[in-house]
Design an enzyme around this catalytic site. Structure first.
Site, PDB file in Angstrom:
ATOM      1  N   GLY A 101     -54.073 -11.473   9.575  1.00  0.00           N
ATOM      2  CA  GLY A 101     -55.467 -11.745   9.917  1.00  0.00           C
ATOM      3  C   GLY A 101     -55.663 -11.650  11.418  1.00  0.00           C
ATOM      4  O   GLY A 101     -54.852 -11.067  12.131  1.00  0.00           O
ATOM      5  N   CYS A 102     -56.723 -12.230  11.896  1.00  0.00           N
ATOM      6  CA  CYS A 102     -57.070 -12.187  13.317  1.00  0.00           C
ATOM      7  C   CYS A 102     -55.879 -12.602  14.179  1.00  0.00           C
ATOM      8  O   CYS A 102     -55.302 -13.671  13.982  1.00  0.00           O
ATOM      9  CB  CYS A 102     -58.248 -13.110  13.571  1.00  0.00           C
ATOM     10  SG  CYS A 102     -58.702 -13.230  15.310  1.00  0.00           S
ATOM     11  N   PHE A 103     -55.522 -11.759  15.123  1.00  0.00           N
ATOM     12  CA  PHE A 103     -54.324 -12.045  15.917  1.00  0.00           C
ATOM     13  C   PHE A 103     -54.467 -13.245  16.842  1.00  0.00           C
ATOM     14  O   PHE A 103     -53.483 -13.854  17.222  1.00  0.00           O
ATOM     15  CB  PHE A 103     -53.803 -10.821  16.658  1.00  0.00           C
ATOM     16  CG  PHE A 103     -54.784  -9.936  17.414  1.00  0.00           C
ATOM     17  CD1 PHE A 103     -55.978 -10.396  17.947  1.00  0.00           C
ATOM     18  CD2 PHE A 103     -54.461  -8.604  17.609  1.00  0.00           C
ATOM     19  CE1 PHE A 103     -56.821  -9.562  18.653  1.00  0.00           C
ATOM     20  CE2 PHE A 103     -55.297  -7.763  18.329  1.00  0.00           C
ATOM     21  CZ  PHE A 103     -56.486  -8.237  18.845  1.00  0.00           C
ATOM     22  N   TRP A 104     -55.685 -13.633  17.188  1.00  0.00           N
ATOM     23  CA  TRP A 104     -55.865 -14.792  18.070  1.00  0.00           C
ATOM     24  C   TRP A 104     -55.305 -16.056  17.454  1.00  0.00           C
ATOM     25  O   TRP A 104     -54.567 -16.802  18.088  1.00  0.00           O
ATOM     26  CB  TRP A 104     -57.332 -15.055  18.367  1.00  0.00           C
ATOM     27  CG  TRP A 104     -58.110 -13.969  19.007  1.00  0.00           C
ATOM     28  CD1 TRP A 104     -57.632 -12.924  19.759  1.00  0.00           C
ATOM     29  CD2 TRP A 104     -59.526 -13.817  18.957  1.00  0.00           C
ATOM     30  NE1 TRP A 104     -58.666 -12.142  20.172  1.00  0.00           N
ATOM     31  CE2 TRP A 104     -59.847 -12.659  19.704  1.00  0.00           C
ATOM     32  CE3 TRP A 104     -60.547 -14.539  18.365  1.00  0.00           C
ATOM     33  CZ2 TRP A 104     -61.155 -12.220  19.870  1.00  0.00           C
ATOM     34  CZ3 TRP A 104     -61.843 -14.100  18.535  1.00  0.00           C
ATOM     35  CH2 TRP A 104     -62.142 -12.962  19.275  1.00  0.00           C
TER      36      TRP A 104
END
Length: 163
Positions: free
Chosen positions: A12-15
């Site tokens: 998912g979102c790398f952040w």
């Protein structure tokens, strides 16, 4: 420091993934970037087929690859195809970018344990993709949730260890 290893994951979102992994004991460094896609030098605006992923540099004497995977399967939903939270599309797929047979075997072992636990509503759909190259994302994505503490994330530790 010469015995450090790297692991390449996407969930998912790398952040959100980076924010959780960075603080684990044995993690030396994290970088967000793009993996497994179709173009050279991908950017946030142009990364066809790439997953938003992490490069994790770790000390295997403190944290093992299996322990990294254990955490990975607790901080994102590995039973959804191309989706985490509000994020949809292949950029947000659950994937392991495998570097060698040992990683593949360990990943299969951990997935079997995760599936047998029945903690998730379905079976793990995480893909195994060969590691080819990690493309570092733009600087404004690195350490994003440190720079923007109220930024969006759908990642959190859902339950204790599978191991």
């Amino acid at each position: 420091m010469e015995n450090l290893k790297k692991a390449y994951i996407a969930g998912g979102c790398f952040w959100g993934m980076e924010d959780l992994f960075r603080v684990l004991p044995g993690i030396i460094a994290t970088e967000v970037g793009y993996l497994g896609g179709q173009n050279e030098n991908p950017t946030y605006e142009n990364h066809p087929g790439h997953a938003e992923g992490l490069e994790i540099t770790y000390d295997p004497q403190i944290i093992t690859y299996k322990e990294l995977l254990d955490f990975f399967f607790r901080v994102h939903d590995p039973t959804t195809v191309d989706r985490q939270g509000n994020d949809r599309g292949s950029s947000y797929r659950s994937a392991l970018f495998i570097q060698n047979v040992e990683e593949e075997e360990q990943a299969k072992e951990v997935i079997e344990i995760v599936d047998e636990s029945k903690r998730w509503p379905g079976k793990v759909v995480t893909t195994f993709e060969p590691f080819t190259k990690f493309w570092r994302a733009e600087e404004y994505h690195q350490d994003y949730l440190v720079k923007n503490p109220n930024g969006y994330t759908c990642h959190f530790e859902r339950f204790g260890t599978f191991l």
